[in-house]
Design a protein around this motif. Structure first.
Motif, PDB file in Angstrom:
ATOM      1  N   HIS A 220      -2.573  70.412  52.144  1.00 40.40           N
ATOM      2  CA  HIS A 220      -2.506  70.844  53.655  1.00 40.40           C
ATOM      3  C   HIS A 220      -1.025  71.478  53.661  1.00 40.40           C
ATOM      4  O   HIS A 220      -0.158  70.833  53.787  1.00 40.40           O
ATOM      5  N   GLU A 230       9.446  70.633  66.242  1.00 39.46           N
ATOM      6  CA  GLU A 230       8.124  71.526  66.037  1.00 39.46           C
ATOM      7  C   GLU A 230       7.366  71.482  65.074  1.00 39.46           C
ATOM      8  O   GLU A 230       6.119  71.443  65.138  1.00 39.46           O
ATOM      9  N   GLU A 233       5.219  68.505  65.299  1.00 35.87           N
ATOM     10  CA  GLU A 233       3.982  68.624  66.146  1.00 35.87           C
ATOM     11  C   GLU A 233       2.789  69.284  65.363  1.00 35.87           C
ATOM     12  O   GLU A 233       1.569  69.042  65.524  1.00 35.87           O
ATOM     13  N   ALA A 234       3.149  70.153  64.333  1.00 39.42           N
ATOM     14  CA  ALA A 234       1.993  70.888  63.300  1.00 39.42           C
ATOM     15  C   ALA A 234       1.600  69.602  62.536  1.00 39.42           C
ATOM     16  O   ALA A 234       0.358  69.420  62.097  1.00 39.42           O
ATOM     17  N   ARG A 236       1.304  66.388  63.595  1.00 42.60           N
ATOM     18  CA  ARG A 236       0.470  65.580  64.438  1.00 42.60           C
ATOM     19  C   ARG A 236      -0.833  66.304  64.656  1.00 42.60           C
ATOM     20  O   ARG A 236      -1.830  65.331  64.200  1.00 42.60           O
ATOM     21  N   ARG A 237      -1.018  67.636  64.570  1.00 46.07           N
ATOM     22  CA  ARG A 237      -2.341  68.115  64.668  1.00 46.07           C
ATOM     23  C   ARG A 237      -3.040  67.993  63.574  1.00 46.07           C
ATOM     24  O   ARG A 237      -4.313  67.920  63.399  1.00 46.07           O
ATOM     25  N   LEU A 238      -2.160  68.146  62.302  1.00 45.92           N
ATOM     26  CA  LEU A 238      -3.069  68.014  60.975  1.00 45.92           C
ATOM     27  C   LEU A 238      -3.672  66.601  60.960  1.00 45.92           C
ATOM     28  O   LEU A 238      -4.866  66.374  60.724  1.00 45.92           O
ATOM     29  N   SER A 240      -4.271  64.617  63.408  1.00 42.79           N
ATOM     30  CA  SER A 240      -5.599  64.292  64.072  1.00 42.79           C
ATOM     31  C   SER A 240      -6.764  65.115  63.785  1.00 42.79           C
ATOM     32  O   SER A 240      -7.676  64.304  63.916  1.00 42.79           O
ATOM     33  N   SER A 241      -6.516  66.235  62.870  1.00 42.65           N
ATOM     34  CA  SER A 241      -8.019  66.858  62.563  1.00 42.65           C
ATOM     35  C   SER A 241      -8.274  65.968  61.392  1.00 42.65           C
ATOM     36  O   SER A 241      -9.533  65.938  61.135  1.00 42.65           O
TER      37      SER A 241
END
Ligand SMILES: Nc1ncnc2c1ncn2[C@@H]1O[C@H](COP(=O)(O)OP(=O)(O)O)[C@@H](O)[C@H]1O
Ligand SMILES: O=c1ccn([C@@H]2O[C@H](COP(=O)(O)OP(=O)(O)O)[C@@H](O)[C@H]2O)c(=O)[nH]1
Ligand SMILES: [Mg+2]
Length: 244
Positions: A220, A230, A233-234, A236-238, A240-241
């Protein structure tokens, strides 16, 4: 694309021979006659931790965290550890701890780190295995390892498993150099000469490891430019996905 960026910005022609021998140098390896014994011993030790008690010891969820020197691996691992309940095992910190112990092995490691080369796999894997055993954590970030194919193969042979995911922080070389020169941790390898060697090692030996795990659908990639927040944050998005 990032391979070109790293390659293009390297000033001197890549001495891949010195960089590539970094991981394969036999100079400090166990004698061939000793190697199988040592690896078997390690495998038995780790297995005894992982499975001899009726198999109810879960193997931990393992995330390798890769990226060039100065890409922000340590910074992001600290945030991930605290927000997502992972143990953060920094291979570099584990090696520096061995140096600080004053052991003979530590002296050898220091010499190699000063040159930006890669410490022999059985040393690093044994230290990581011990740290995993002591942590006994369910979720583990292994930060800055594996550094080459030999590292990867040794980990799988000794620890007996592959990582569940690989997070790759992708950062332009000039940004990495800027961050390393401003790191101010008094490290022997944060000087421009050694940084150049580390970047060559990253491009010639670390990237093939990322390619390998890419081919197995485990990588990933996260854009590691921008502020640390920042980038997190990316992350975190990974996470959660991936429902982590
Ligand atoms: N997004 C960022 N922007 C600017 N500086 C950063 C960023 N992330 C980390 N740094 C700084 O850059 C240096 C290298 O970061 P570090 O996390 O140690 O990288 P690595 O472990 O990949 O070498 C440190 O001084 C750190 O504080
Ligand atoms: O698995 C590893 C991890 C680190 N190193 C050595 O330790 C140095 C520092 O590693 P660290 O991950 O701390 O550097 P960073 O990428 O964080 O700047 C590397 O350049 C290598 O010389 C190594 O040989 N094997
Ligand atoms: Mg680091």
């Amino acid at each position: 694309m990032w391979r070109r960026r790293v390659g293009a910005l390297l000033r001197s022609p890549r001495t891949s021979s010195s960089a590539s021998s970094a991981c394969q140098s036999r100079r400090h390896h166990l004698l061939p006659s000793e190697e199988p014994l040592a690896l078997n011993r390690l495998a038995r030790l780790f297995t005894s931790q992982a499975g001899s008690d009726g198999g109810d010891t879960q193997k931990p969820f393992i995330a390798f965290v890769l990226g060039g020197p100065g890409s922000g691996k340590g910074t992001q691992c600290t945030k991930i550890a605290s927000d997502f309940g992972f143990a953060h095992l920094s291979a570099g910190d584990i090696l520096r701890h061995e140096i600080a112990s004053g052991s003979e092995k530590g002296e050898l490691i220091l010499e190699i780190i000063k040159e930006g080369r890669i410490v022999p796999s059985e040393i690093t894997v044994e230290l990581i295995r011990k740290a995993m055993e002591m942590n006994n954590a369910k979720r583990v970030l292994i930060d800055g390892f594996p550094r080459c194919e030999e590292n990867r193969i040794a980990f799988e042979r000794i620890v007996g498993t592959e990582p569940d995911i690989v997070i790759f922080f992708d950062c332009p070389e000039d940004e990495m150099v800027k961050r390393l020169l401003g790191r101010n941790q008094g490290r022997v390898d944060d000087n421009i000469e050694t940084i150049k060697k580390r970047l060559k090692v990253f491009e010639s030996l670390n990237i093939p490891v990322v390619d390998y795990y890419s081919s197995r659908g485990k990588v990933h990639k996260i854009n590691a430019t921008g502020t640390a927040d920042e980038i997190f944050e990316a992350v975190r998005r990974l996470f959660s996905s991936l429902r982590l």
